[in-house]
Design a protein around this motif. Structure first.
Motif, PDB file in Angstrom:
ATOM      1  N   THR A 112     -54.285   2.048 -29.498  1.00 56.65           N
ATOM      2  CA  THR A 112     -53.518   1.224 -31.123  1.00 56.65           C
ATOM      3  C   THR A 112     -52.404   1.360 -31.688  1.00 56.65           C
TER       4      THR A 112
ATOM      5  N   ARG B 124     -49.618  -3.224 -39.747  1.00 62.24           N
ATOM      6  CA  ARG B 124     -50.070  -4.250 -38.532  1.00 62.24           C
ATOM      7  C   ARG B 124     -51.059  -2.736 -37.461  1.00 62.24           C
TER       8      ARG B 124
ATOM      9  N   SER C  56     -52.534  -3.005 -34.757  1.00 62.35           N
ATOM     10  CA  SER C  56     -53.336  -3.847 -33.323  1.00 62.35           C
ATOM     11  C   SER C  56     -54.281  -2.948 -31.981  1.00 62.35           C
TER      12      SER C  56
END
Length: 71
Positions: A6, A25, A27
Protein backbone atom coordinates in the motif's frame (compact mmCIF):
# COMPACT_ATOMS: atom_id res chain seq x y z
CA UNK A 1 3.67 -15.36 -3.02
CA UNK A 2 4.51 -11.66 -2.39
CA UNK A 3 1.91 -9.68 -0.46
CA UNK A 4 0.09 -6.66 -1.91
CA UNK A 5 1.57 -3.37 -0.75
CA UNK A 6 0.00 0.00 0.00
CA UNK A 7 1.07 3.55 -0.80
CA UNK A 8 -0.54 6.48 1.07
CA UNK A 9 -0.36 10.11 -0.04
CA UNK A 10 -1.65 13.21 1.74
CA UNK A 11 -2.54 16.07 -0.64
CA UNK A 12 -3.45 19.58 0.50
CA UNK A 13 -6.34 20.98 -1.58
CA UNK A 14 -6.42 24.72 -0.90
CA UNK A 15 -7.84 26.75 -3.78
CA UNK A 16 -7.43 30.05 -1.95
CA UNK A 17 -11.19 30.35 -1.48
CA UNK A 18 -13.53 28.53 0.86
CA UNK A 19 -12.23 25.03 0.16
CA UNK A 20 -9.52 24.11 2.63
CA UNK A 21 -9.12 20.35 2.92
CA UNK A 22 -6.80 17.39 2.70
CA UNK A 23 -7.24 14.46 0.36
CA UNK A 24 -5.91 11.10 1.49
CA UNK A 25 -5.15 8.73 -1.37
CA UNK A 26 -4.58 5.12 -0.49
CA UNK A 27 -3.43 2.82 -3.29
CA UNK A 28 -2.91 -0.91 -2.96
CA UNK A 29 -0.73 -2.66 -5.53
CA UNK A 30 -0.72 -6.34 -6.52
CA UNK A 31 2.33 -7.16 -8.62
CA UNK A 32 2.17 -9.82 -11.34
CA UNK A 33 4.51 -11.38 -13.85
CA UNK A 34 3.50 -12.75 -17.24
CA UNK A 35 6.81 -14.55 -17.80
CA UNK A 36 6.25 -18.11 -16.46
CA UNK A 37 9.96 -18.80 -15.97
CA UNK A 38 10.64 -15.63 -14.05
CA UNK A 39 7.34 -16.02 -12.17
CA UNK A 40 8.52 -19.36 -10.79
CA UNK A 41 11.51 -17.54 -9.29
CA UNK A 42 9.84 -14.30 -8.11
CA UNK A 43 6.71 -15.97 -6.77
CA UNK A 44 4.51 -13.27 -8.31
CA UNK A 45 1.08 -14.36 -9.53
CA UNK A 46 0.02 -14.33 -13.17
CA UNK A 47 -1.96 -11.34 -14.44
CA UNK A 48 -5.24 -13.26 -14.09
CA UNK A 49 -4.39 -14.38 -10.53
CA UNK A 50 -3.40 -10.81 -9.60
CA UNK A 51 -6.70 -9.56 -10.98
CA UNK A 52 -8.62 -11.96 -8.73
CA UNK A 53 -6.56 -10.90 -5.70
CA UNK A 54 -7.19 -7.22 -6.55
CA UNK A 55 -10.93 -7.83 -6.96
CA UNK A 56 -11.11 -9.51 -3.57
CA UNK A 57 -9.27 -6.59 -1.94
CA UNK A 58 -11.65 -4.16 -3.68
CA UNK A 59 -14.69 -6.13 -2.49
CA UNK A 60 -13.50 -6.12 1.10
CA UNK A 61 -12.72 -2.37 0.97
CA UNK A 62 -16.11 -1.64 -0.55
CA UNK A 63 -17.77 -3.61 2.23
CA UNK A 64 -15.63 -1.94 4.92
CA UNK A 65 -16.35 1.59 3.68
CA UNK A 66 -19.98 1.08 2.66
CA UNK A 67 -19.24 2.21 -0.90
CA UNK A 68 -21.88 1.46 -3.56
CA UNK A 69 -21.77 -1.83 -5.45
CA UNK A 70 -20.26 -1.77 -8.97
CA UNK A 71 -22.50 -2.34 -11.93
Amino acid sequence: MPEPYTHVRLICCDDGGLNHRYEIRVSTFVQFDENPGRRSITGHPSKKEAEEIAKEIARSERKRTGAPVWK
